[in-house]
Design a protein around this motif. Sequence first.
Motif, short mmCIF file in Angstrom:
data_model
loop_
_atom_site.label_atom_id
_atom_site.label_comp_id
_atom_site.label_asym_id
_atom_site.label_seq_id
_atom_site.Cartn_x
_atom_site.Cartn_y
_atom_site.Cartn_z
N TYR A 264 0.84 -1.20 0.00
CA TYR A 264 0.00 0.00 0.00
C TYR A 264 0.88 1.25 0.00
N ALA A 265 1.95 1.22 0.79
CA ALA A 265 2.87 2.36 0.82
C ALA A 265 3.44 2.62 -0.57
N TRP A 266 3.75 1.53 -1.28
CA TRP A 266 4.32 1.72 -2.62
C TRP A 266 3.29 2.15 -3.64
N GLN A 267 2.02 1.83 -3.37
CA GLN A 267 0.98 2.38 -4.22
C GLN A 267 1.01 3.91 -4.12
N ALA A 268 1.19 4.40 -2.88
CA ALA A 268 1.28 5.85 -2.68
C ALA A 268 2.55 6.42 -3.29
N MET A 269 3.61 5.61 -3.30
CA MET A 269 4.87 6.11 -3.86
C MET A 269 4.79 6.27 -5.38
N SER B 7 -0.12 12.05 -8.52
CA SER B 7 -0.18 12.48 -7.13
C SER B 7 0.75 11.70 -6.20
N GLY B 8 1.52 10.75 -6.76
CA GLY B 8 2.38 9.92 -5.91
C GLY B 8 3.60 10.66 -5.39
N VAL B 9 4.30 10.02 -4.43
CA VAL B 9 5.46 10.65 -3.81
C VAL B 9 6.61 10.80 -4.82
N TRP C 3 5.97 13.52 -7.14
CA TRP C 3 6.16 14.82 -6.47
C TRP C 3 7.65 15.19 -6.44
N LEU D 115 9.94 -2.48 -8.30
CA LEU D 115 10.32 -1.62 -7.18
C LEU D 115 9.73 -2.14 -5.86
N VAL E 139 3.41 6.38 4.98
CA VAL E 139 2.19 5.76 5.51
C VAL E 139 1.75 6.47 6.80
N PHE F 119 -6.03 10.54 -1.75
CA PHE F 119 -4.59 10.59 -1.58
C PHE F 119 -3.95 11.55 -2.57
#
Lengths: 302, 268
Positions: free
Chosen positions: A146-151, A156-158, A161, A180, B29, B40
């Motif tokens: 899930y963290a890597w989904q955000a990455m 809009s990912g890290v 950014w 990754l 997280v 998000f």
Amino acid sequence: MTALPPAGTSVAPGVPAGRRLSAWLSGRPRVRLAALLAPPAIWLTLVYLAALLALLTTAFFSVDEFTNAVTRTLTLSNVRDVVSDPAYLRASARTVGVAAAVTALCTVIAIPMAFFMAKVAPARSRGLLVALVLTPLWASYLVKVYAWQAMVQPGSGVIAWVLRPLGVDGPGYGLMAVVLTLTYLWLPYMVLPVYAGLERLPDSLVDASADLGAGPWRTFRNVVLPLAYPSIVAGSVFTFSLSLGDYITVQIVGGKAQLLANIVFANYAANLPFAAAIAIIPVLITVAYLAVVRRTGALDNL
Amino acid sequence: MLLSRRGRTILAAAMGLGLAFIYLPLLVVVVNSFNASQVFAWPPRSLTTRWWREVASNTGVREAVLTSVEVGLVATVTAVVLGTLLAFALARYTFFGRQSVSVLVVLPIALPGIVTALALRTAFQTFLGVELSIWTVAVSHATFCMVVVYNNVIARLRRTGTTAEEASADLGADGFTTFRLVTFPLLRGALLAGALLAFGLSFDEIVVTLSTAPPGVTTLPIWIFQNLSRPNQAPVVNVVAAVLVLLSVVPLYLSQRLAADTVTAGRL
């Protein structure tokens, strides 16, 4: 009622039952072995092994086209479908490619870390560094994916950014994100064996190589790497085979990418024999990889 | 070891980058759990503790945690008993097929996860003919958790040898007394470490759980997995994820208090 004590032990009447049983057992190692071995062996055979073999033989059964029920007529059609359709060969190649890329990335990241932990960091901080590398293993697998989904999220990912000032978007969902994420997930499984291997490597060998005029790169290639090789191979067993079996990561960050495990998962409800036929591929690859690794002797270091 | 200053700096930088690679996603997280927006986007525009308060009263999460703990406890106890029996059989006796048994116990974890998951599902549905329930989940977890207990116990048995037990027998203790007073205390650390690992594995398992749980039996990973795709649940998922990240130091702390080496090595 009372069993005869074996020759050499004598038990007086009136001693507690536990002691009598103990004396009776002490002369019968086969009975003790059977008592120890039977519960776990029966469990593993009944719950796992029998079904595993059955699952793999299902690959040679056919399926009723109307009811989706498995019928026990032997056929090679599933295996033939898998082998003759280039889509599945491509999926196999893609899966092995991902597993190999993950293993390579893990190795490249792990070696300098492990070398620093084993040879450069002061001895008292080694335990802390090992703990820092290990802690994420206890964080939930799903949370890390899930963290890597955000990455990797496009836009809009890290990563997007971070890269925005350069005018580049994040990797987005796809094979790159899968590689990754899997690298992230299995990295500790590579760092730890390599660290353990390098810790056993005597400093004097590296110093001797330097004394004999080798530069750092040459010393690394000709002294450190050959001696660390078995530990790297040991780590690769984890990174490679764990990558082969993963389908959750691919589902979450893989976009449209399909790896073998996803194809198995997608088919097993509707056509179990076909799913089993596909499932044989990663099993065979894992077994082949283990067989190759076994010859290097790396497994003895685990 | 002699190493140039530049070499040291490069290696230290590599270590730092590696740790950043490991910890930045986890930091994301945790920060994201305070994200005020339900959608998000990095970086978060404003922060709030509202979602943390909402999770405390979320029954879905609470029931999932409870289910996970129940499954984990049953699986752990079973795995500890079976794994220990197996370790004793393999460490103390030689018999035909010993090598095969030692491979058999690793198989559930060595083969690709999806294969193990389908094999277990086949076992219940076709072989044993039982309905899927919370028990089939626990039985499945016990099957792949057995190996971590086995590994820990057999390593300890090999290291301690049998001399203490022989001494106990020479002094007149019977087999059960020796086990209670000598063998078990020697094994306690390895058993606890194995149990901790087994519980951790079970608590985290998703692939096997998905294929051996009936609808309605929701462990925490299943709950997270189901809610990942529901946008309105995102804030709750974020908080649960953050809690799990923060809680991951607990087993590490426990393992440091136990024999530090056994737990960390056993996770592999």
